[in-house]
Design a protein around this motif. Structure first.
Motif, PDB file in Angstrom:
ATOM      1  N   SER A 194      43.787  49.259  42.314  1.00  0.00           N
ATOM      2  CA  SER A 194      43.401  48.162  43.209  1.00  0.00           C
ATOM      3  C   SER A 194      42.021  47.622  42.860  1.00  0.00           C
ATOM      4  O   SER A 194      41.155  48.335  42.342  1.00  0.00           O
ATOM      5  N   LYS A 195      41.804  46.349  43.164  1.00  0.00           N
ATOM      6  CA  LYS A 195      40.495  45.741  42.969  1.00  0.00           C
ATOM      7  C   LYS A 195      39.507  46.291  43.997  1.00  0.00           C
ATOM      8  O   LYS A 195      39.881  46.659  45.109  1.00  0.00           O
ATOM      9  N   GLU A 199      35.243  42.775  43.659  1.00  0.00           N
ATOM     10  CA  GLU A 199      36.158  42.035  42.784  1.00  0.00           C
ATOM     11  C   GLU A 199      37.045  41.084  43.578  1.00  0.00           C
ATOM     12  O   GLU A 199      37.379  39.998  43.100  1.00  0.00           O
ATOM     13  N   MET A 200      37.408  41.480  44.802  1.00  0.00           N
ATOM     14  CA  MET A 200      38.261  40.619  45.622  1.00  0.00           C
ATOM     15  C   MET A 200      37.535  39.368  46.117  1.00  0.00           C
ATOM     16  O   MET A 200      38.157  38.426  46.573  1.00  0.00           O
ATOM     17  N   SER A 203      37.020  34.448  43.659  1.00  0.00           N
ATOM     18  CA  SER A 203      38.175  33.575  43.906  1.00  0.00           C
ATOM     19  C   SER A 203      38.886  33.183  42.616  1.00  0.00           C
ATOM     20  O   SER A 203      40.121  33.082  42.585  1.00  0.00           O
ATOM     21  N   ARG A 206      41.030  36.003  41.343  1.00  0.00           N
ATOM     22  CA  ARG A 206      42.237  36.247  42.133  1.00  0.00           C
ATOM     23  C   ARG A 206      43.291  35.153  41.935  1.00  0.00           C
ATOM     24  O   ARG A 206      44.367  35.219  42.507  1.00  0.00           O
ATOM     25  N   TYR A 207      42.946  34.151  41.118  1.00  0.00           N
ATOM     26  CA  TYR A 207      43.886  33.049  40.895  1.00  0.00           C
ATOM     27  C   TYR A 207      44.508  33.204  39.505  1.00  0.00           C
ATOM     28  O   TYR A 207      43.936  32.789  38.499  1.00  0.00           O
ATOM     29  N   ASN A 208      45.673  33.818  39.483  1.00  0.00           N
ATOM     30  CA  ASN A 208      46.366  34.072  38.219  1.00  0.00           C
ATOM     31  C   ASN A 208      47.796  33.564  38.335  1.00  0.00           C
ATOM     32  O   ASN A 208      48.628  34.163  39.013  1.00  0.00           O
ATOM     33  N   SER A 241      47.124  37.796  42.731  1.00  0.00           N
ATOM     34  CA  SER A 241      45.685  38.025  42.885  1.00  0.00           C
ATOM     35  C   SER A 241      45.194  39.162  42.000  1.00  0.00           C
ATOM     36  O   SER A 241      44.035  39.179  41.594  1.00  0.00           O
ATOM     37  N   SER A 242      46.079  40.119  41.690  1.00  0.00           N
ATOM     38  CA  SER A 242      45.658  41.262  40.870  1.00  0.00           C
ATOM     39  C   SER A 242      46.761  41.649  39.886  1.00  0.00           C
ATOM     40  O   SER A 242      47.569  42.538  40.160  1.00  0.00           O
TER      41      SER A 242
END
Length: 318
Positions: A194-195, A199-200, A203, A206-208, A241-242
């Motif tokens: 998990s991030k 890291e969260m 922005s 988290r945009y992938n 997001s991850s």
């Protein structure tokens, strides 16, 4: 019809101002210079004299307002409960009253115990695919930060809490300890992937964007087509997001036996349901999540807990 002029409005404002104190000076600590510590200058006396209520983990003006508000809502619900015949059966208001009434029936909760979970446990035992139910601790660091003694202590207490709940649900101590070990093992693997909270906050990170084809290829254990349809989404692309977590999740799916995932899902079902079941499960849930994690000394009164749930389920109707 009453007519208001500018002068009469100003007079009304002055009258209201005389009745309502905009700044409560008794909360201030004027022995502190505002340029040195403005927060304590404004709130110092309040901080020194105000006690946090035993059923709260924190306290402030907005929470005080919330308590006053739900006390009023309780009066509304009790009056509606006494006059339920005035509301058409099946109406939103009727459902809200029924929700509140059932929630307040502690004898019914004791009679039913955890029986409502058993059909769901049977369904989980029949699952052939894996599902993700999140983590039982607030943050990944509770699982992975071995340098923090408090986190290590809480993780151990969390494992003991899982075992205790499974014993309440009918498992032997040995079985419950094994179930707790399985759950903690799986959650730790998920936490590692998990991030972090920092890291969260990124922005862009988290945009992938992935095409459904790319995502299905990367995580073949998940049926993305059915998942998106179940949520009512219809798109050829999805934002993840991850991505690293999804890849790690795929690895954990393959690594651990289906029984481990079933135990994990049973735990999270029990964890989420415990606050609404019989007293022993409610108390066990509070002892860990309320006392241990939040520092709350006492459980909130039943009517407060029921009203919070009722507002979440039927807010507008109330």
């Amino acid at each position: 019809m009453e007519t208001w002029t500018t002068s009469s409005f100003s007079q009304a404002q002055e009258t209201d101002a005389a009745k309502t104190q905009a700044i409560n000076k008794s909360y201030m600590d004027t022995s502190i210079r505002p340029q040195d510590d403005f927060f304590r200058y404004v709130n110092g006396s309040w901080l020194a004299t105000t006690e946090i209520p035993a059923d709260q983990g924190r306290w402030g003006s907005f929470l005080e307002l919330r308590e006053l508000s739900i006390a009023g809502v309780k009066q509304v619900m009790e009056a509606a409960k006494a006059n339920i015949s005035e509301y058409p059966e099946g109406s939103d208001q009727y459902k809200a009253i029924a929700f509140y009434t059932i929630g307040m029936d502690s004898l019914l909760a004791e009679k039913r115990g955890h029986k409502e979970l058993l059909p769901w446990f049977d369904q989980i035992d029949k699952l052939k695919s894996k599902l993700y139910g999140g983590l039982g601790l607030p943050d990944r660091d509770y699982y992975v930060d071995e340098s923090n003694e408090k986190f290590k202590e809480i993780k151990a207490k969390y494992e003991a809490h899982i075992s205790k709940v499974f014993q309440m649900l009918g498992s032997s101590e040995k079985e419950a300890n094994k179930l707790a070990t399985d759950v903690l093992l799986l959650e730790t693997k998920l936490a590692v992937a998990s991030k972090t909270r920092i890291e969260m906050r990124d922005s862009e990170g988290r945009y992938n964007k992935y095409s459904m084809e790319e995502l299905q290829k990367a995580t073949p254990s998940l049926d993305w087509s059915n998942l998106t349809k179940a949520f009512g989404a219809h798109s050829d692309e999805i934002i993840i997001s991850s991505p690293d977590f999804m890849l790690a999740l795929e690895g954990v799916f393959s690594e651990l036996k289906p029984k481990t995932w079933q135990n994990y899902l049973k735990w999270h079902l029990a964890r989420m349901a415990s606050p609404y079941l019989n007293h022993d499960l409610v108390q066990a849930n509070f002892d860990f999540y309320g006392k241990e994690l939040q520092g709350t000394e006492e459980m909130r009164a039943r009517w407060k807990r029921v009203l919070s749930s009722a507002e979440g389920a039927a807010g507008e109707a109330i």
